[in-house]
Design a protein around this motif. Structure first.
Motif, PDB file in Angstrom:
ATOM      1  N   VAL A   1       0.762  -1.153   0.037  1.00 57.23           N
ATOM      2  CA  VAL A   1      -0.032  -0.037  -0.173  1.00 57.23           C
ATOM      3  C   VAL A   1       0.964   1.390  -0.004  1.00 57.23           C
ATOM      4  CG1 VAL A   1      -1.767   1.270   1.341  1.00 57.23           C
ATOM      5  CG2 VAL A   1      -2.059  -1.055   0.976  1.00 57.23           C
ATOM      6  N   GLN A   2       0.467   2.183  -0.838  1.00 56.41           N
ATOM      7  CA  GLN A   2       1.284   3.405  -1.014  1.00 56.41           C
ATOM      8  C   GLN A   2       0.247   4.559  -0.729  1.00 56.41           C
ATOM      9  OE1 GLN A   2       1.555   1.386  -4.009  1.00 56.41           O
ATOM     10  NE2 GLN A   2       2.946   0.368  -2.676  1.00 56.41           N
ATOM     11  N   VAL A   3       0.878   5.634   0.146  1.00 55.04           N
ATOM     12  CA  VAL A   3       0.146   7.001   0.562  1.00 55.04           C
ATOM     13  C   VAL A   3       1.178   7.947  -0.124  1.00 55.04           C
ATOM     14  CG1 VAL A   3      -0.818   8.246   2.157  1.00 55.04           C
ATOM     15  CG2 VAL A   3      -0.651   5.612   2.572  1.00 55.04           C
ATOM     16  N   ALA A   4       0.246   8.719  -0.866  1.00 59.25           N
ATOM     17  CA  ALA A   4       1.123   9.734  -1.611  1.00 59.25           C
ATOM     18  C   ALA A   4       0.551  11.413  -1.249  1.00 59.25           C
ATOM     19  CB  ALA A   4       1.260   9.568  -3.034  1.00 59.25           C
ATOM     20  N   GLU A   5       1.130  12.185  -0.587  1.00 58.43           N
ATOM     21  CA  GLU A   5       0.537  13.594  -0.414  1.00 58.43           C
ATOM     22  C   GLU A   5       1.149  14.440  -1.460  1.00 58.43           C
ATOM     23  OE1 GLU A   5       1.737  12.048   3.955  1.00 58.43           O
ATOM     24  OE2 GLU A   5       2.629  11.944   1.662  1.00 58.43           O
ATOM     25  N   SER A   6       0.199  15.377  -1.805  1.00 61.85           N
ATOM     26  CA  SER A   6       0.532  16.509  -2.880  1.00 61.85           C
ATOM     27  C   SER A   6      -0.417  17.679  -2.607  1.00 61.85           C
ATOM     28  CB  SER A   6       0.293  15.844  -4.252  1.00 61.85           C
ATOM     29  OG  SER A   6      -1.177  15.924  -4.348  1.00 61.85           O
ATOM     30  N   GLY A   7       0.368  18.662  -3.309  1.00 65.29           N
ATOM     31  CA  GLY A   7      -0.312  19.894  -3.038  1.00 65.29           C
ATOM     32  C   GLY A   7       0.271  21.116  -2.364  1.00 65.29           C
ATOM     33  N   GLY A   8       1.262  20.525  -1.448  1.00 67.99           N
ATOM     34  CA  GLY A   8       1.771  21.635  -0.733  1.00 67.99           C
ATOM     35  C   GLY A   8       2.641  22.828  -1.539  1.00 67.99           C
ATOM     36  N   GLY A   9       3.199  23.846  -0.821  1.00 66.16           N
ATOM     37  CA  GLY A   9       3.968  24.919  -1.612  1.00 66.16           C
ATOM     38  C   GLY A   9       3.854  26.080  -0.462  1.00 66.16           C
ATOM     39  N   LEU A  10       4.217  27.170  -1.245  1.00 67.21           N
ATOM     40  CA  LEU A  10       4.410  28.324  -0.408  1.00 67.21           C
ATOM     41  C   LEU A  10       3.370  29.307  -0.713  1.00 67.21           C
ATOM     42  CD1 LEU A  10       6.400  30.494   0.976  1.00 67.21           C
ATOM     43  CD2 LEU A  10       7.539  31.255  -1.220  1.00 67.21           C
ATOM     44  N   VAL A  11       2.698  30.016   0.015  1.00 69.61           N
ATOM     45  CA  VAL A  11       1.604  30.756  -0.115  1.00 69.61           C
ATOM     46  C   VAL A  11       1.703  32.014   0.874  1.00 69.61           C
ATOM     47  CG1 VAL A  11       0.276  29.478   1.400  1.00 69.61           C
ATOM     48  CG2 VAL A  11      -0.920  30.598  -0.374  1.00 69.61           C
ATOM     49  N   GLN A  12       1.153  32.923   0.534  1.00 68.46           N
ATOM     50  CA  GLN A  12       1.078  34.344   1.662  1.00 68.46           C
ATOM     51  C   GLN A  12       0.219  34.062   2.462  1.00 68.46           C
ATOM     52  OE1 GLN A  12       0.901  37.836  -1.159  1.00 68.46           O
ATOM     53  NE2 GLN A  12       2.917  38.104  -0.930  1.00 68.46           N
ATOM     54  N   ALA A  13       0.158  34.476   3.597  1.00 70.96           N
ATOM     55  CA  ALA A  13      -0.722  34.646   4.691  1.00 70.96           C
ATOM     56  C   ALA A  13      -2.116  35.019   4.083  1.00 70.96           C
ATOM     57  CB  ALA A  13      -0.259  35.400   5.826  1.00 70.96           C
ATOM     58  N   GLY A  14      -3.279  34.327   4.422  1.00 73.68           N
ATOM     59  CA  GLY A  14      -4.635  34.986   3.938  1.00 73.68           C
ATOM     60  C   GLY A  14      -5.019  33.901   2.532  1.00 73.68           C
ATOM     61  N   GLY A  15      -3.940  33.346   1.970  1.00 74.11           N
ATOM     62  CA  GLY A  15      -4.283  32.611   1.074  1.00 74.11           C
ATOM     63  C   GLY A  15      -4.694  31.323   1.237  1.00 74.11           C
ATOM     64  N   SER A  16      -4.855  30.272   0.115  1.00 75.11           N
ATOM     65  CA  SER A  16      -5.268  29.097   0.119  1.00 75.11           C
ATOM     66  C   SER A  16      -4.499  27.852  -0.451  1.00 75.11           C
ATOM     67  CB  SER A  16      -6.759  28.709  -0.248  1.00 75.11           C
ATOM     68  OG  SER A  16      -7.585  29.835   0.098  1.00 75.11           O
ATOM     69  N   LEU A  17      -4.706  26.941  -0.071  1.00 77.83           N
ATOM     70  CA  LEU A  17      -4.151  25.512  -0.407  1.00 77.83           C
ATOM     71  C   LEU A  17      -4.977  24.466  -0.336  1.00 77.83           C
ATOM     72  CD1 LEU A  17      -0.325  25.473   0.567  1.00 77.83           C
ATOM     73  CD2 LEU A  17      -1.146  25.929  -1.708  1.00 77.83           C
ATOM     74  N   ARG A  18      -4.792  23.390  -1.601  1.00 79.48           N
ATOM     75  CA  ARG A  18      -5.415  22.208  -1.303  1.00 79.48           C
ATOM     76  C   ARG A  18      -4.577  20.936  -1.446  1.00 79.48           C
ATOM     77  NH1 ARG A  18      -9.367  19.222  -5.910  1.00 79.48           N
ATOM     78  NH2 ARG A  18     -10.728  18.511  -4.468  1.00 79.48           N
ATOM     79  N   LEU A  19      -4.362  20.388  -0.267  1.00 83.03           N
ATOM     80  CA  LEU A  19      -3.613  19.227  -0.194  1.00 83.03           C
ATOM     81  C   LEU A  19      -4.432  17.914  -0.609  1.00 83.03           C
ATOM     82  CD1 LEU A  19      -1.781  19.542   3.051  1.00 83.03           C
ATOM     83  CD2 LEU A  19      -1.275  20.531   0.885  1.00 83.03           C
ATOM     84  N   ALA A  20      -3.824  16.922  -1.227  1.00 79.93           N
ATOM     85  CA  ALA A  20      -4.342  15.520  -1.581  1.00 79.93           C
ATOM     86  C   ALA A  20      -3.355  14.693  -0.888  1.00 79.93           C
ATOM     87  CB  ALA A  20      -4.540  15.570  -3.146  1.00 79.93           C
ATOM     88  N   CYS A  21      -4.273  13.273  -0.394  1.00 84.46           N
ATOM     89  CA  CYS A  21      -3.901  12.252  -0.096  1.00 84.46           C
ATOM     90  C   CYS A  21      -4.224  11.143  -1.061  1.00 84.46           C
ATOM     91  CB  CYS A  21      -3.919  12.051   1.507  1.00 84.46           C
ATOM     92  SG  CYS A  21      -3.396  10.432   2.167  1.00 84.46           S
ATOM     93  N   ALA A  22      -3.396  10.470  -1.673  1.00 84.71           N
ATOM     94  CA  ALA A  22      -3.953   9.428  -2.488  1.00 84.71           C
ATOM     95  C   ALA A  22      -3.347   7.861  -1.888  1.00 84.71           C
ATOM     96  CB  ALA A  22      -3.521   9.401  -3.976  1.00 84.71           C
ATOM     97  N   VAL A  23      -4.507   7.103  -2.033  1.00 85.34           N
ATOM     98  CA  VAL A  23      -3.893   5.606  -1.230  1.00 85.34           C
ATOM     99  C   VAL A  23      -4.300   4.773  -2.408  1.00 85.34           C
ATOM    100  CG1 VAL A  23      -4.512   3.883   0.478  1.00 85.34           C
ATOM    101  CG2 VAL A  23      -4.844   6.308   0.799  1.00 85.34           C
ATOM    102  N   SER A  24      -2.977   3.893  -2.822  1.00 86.67           N
ATOM    103  CA  SER A  24      -3.019   2.645  -3.648  1.00 86.67           C
ATOM    104  C   SER A  24      -2.452   1.520  -3.174  1.00 86.67           C
ATOM    105  CB  SER A  24      -2.262   3.328  -4.877  1.00 86.67           C
ATOM    106  OG  SER A  24      -0.779   3.461  -4.598  1.00 86.67           O
ATOM    107  N   GLY A  25      -2.978   0.436  -3.983  1.00 86.00           N
ATOM    108  CA  GLY A  25      -2.268  -0.751  -3.659  1.00 86.00           C
ATOM    109  C   GLY A  25      -3.491  -2.022  -3.292  1.00 86.00           C
ATOM    110  N   ARG A  26      -3.092  -3.089  -2.631  1.00 86.15           N
ATOM    111  CA  ARG A  26      -4.044  -4.095  -2.296  1.00 86.15           C
ATOM    112  C   ARG A  26      -4.573  -3.832  -1.160  1.00 86.15           C
ATOM    113  NH1 ARG A  26      -3.383  -9.251  -0.335  1.00 86.15           N
ATOM    114  NH2 ARG A  26      -4.950 -10.674  -1.101  1.00 86.15           N
ATOM    115  N   PHE A  27      -6.036  -3.603  -1.050  1.00 88.17           N
ATOM    116  CA  PHE A  27      -6.751  -3.547   0.063  1.00 88.17           C
ATOM    117  C   PHE A  27      -8.217  -3.661  -0.273  1.00 88.17           C
ATOM    118  CE2 PHE A  27      -8.003   0.694  -0.822  1.00 88.17           C
ATOM    119  CZ  PHE A  27      -6.809   1.489  -1.152  1.00 88.17           C
ATOM    120  N   SER A  28      -8.994  -3.841   1.123  1.00 92.63           N
ATOM    121  CA  SER A  28     -10.493  -4.174   0.514  1.00 92.63           C
ATOM    122  C   SER A  28     -11.277  -2.434   0.654  1.00 92.63           C
ATOM    123  CB  SER A  28     -11.129  -5.088   1.573  1.00 92.63           C
ATOM    124  OG  SER A  28     -10.655  -6.130   1.717  1.00 92.63           O
ATOM    125  N   TYR A  29     -10.691  -1.770   1.626  1.00 89.86           N
ATOM    126  CA  TYR A  29     -11.250  -0.516   1.572  1.00 89.86           C
ATOM    127  C   TYR A  29     -10.288   0.383   2.591  1.00 89.86           C
ATOM    128  CZ  TYR A  29     -13.873  -1.777   5.730  1.00 89.86           C
ATOM    129  OH  TYR A  29     -14.225  -2.298   7.074  1.00 89.86           O
TER     130      TYR A  29
END
Length: 122
Positions: A1-29
């Motif tokens: 099973v692999q867990v991969a985060e993405s979406g980080g970065g540099l932003v100014q105060a008051g701004g927005s970011l959207r992170l994602a966490c994707a799970v892949s591999g062999r599992f039921s749920y």
């Protein structure tokens, strides 16, 4: 099973970011998906959690600013971060609990991603 985060970065105060966490591999749920954050010299902090029934909870420090959601079919969790502050600067890590059904039993497995850096400049 692999867990991969993405979406980080540099932003100014008051701004927005959207992170994602994707799970892949062999599992039921995937059961719960949790976002933590870590800064040097501080304890790892739970930021937001979502379970399989889409019940959510948040750290007091992010309530009203962050929203956690998930795409159950794609096994992805998102963290929408709004009104960012300098104190939100951290490495954000995703933790998941996956279930593998085998031989008539449900077995739980806990996994972590490598993290994604979020830096908020003031």
């Amino acid at each position: 099973v692999q867990v991969a985060e993405s979406g980080g970065g540099l932003v100014q105060a008051g701004g927005s970011l959207r992170l994602a966490c994707a799970v892949s591999g062999r599992f039921s749920y995937v059961n719960h998906m949790i976002w933590y954050r870590q800064t040097p010299g501080k304890q790892r902090e739970l930021v937001a959690k979502i379970n399989r029934g889409d019940f959510t909870n948040y750290a007091d420090s992010v309530k009203g600013r962050f929203i956690i959601s998930r795409d159950t079919a794609k096994n992805i969790a998102y963290l929408q971060m709004n009104s960012l502050k300098s104190e939100d600067t951290a490495v954000y890590l995703c933790n998941v609990l996956v279930i593998l059904r085998a031989e008539g039993r449900n077995r739980e497995y806990d996994y972590w991603g490598q993290g994604t850096q979020v830096t908020v400049s003031s």
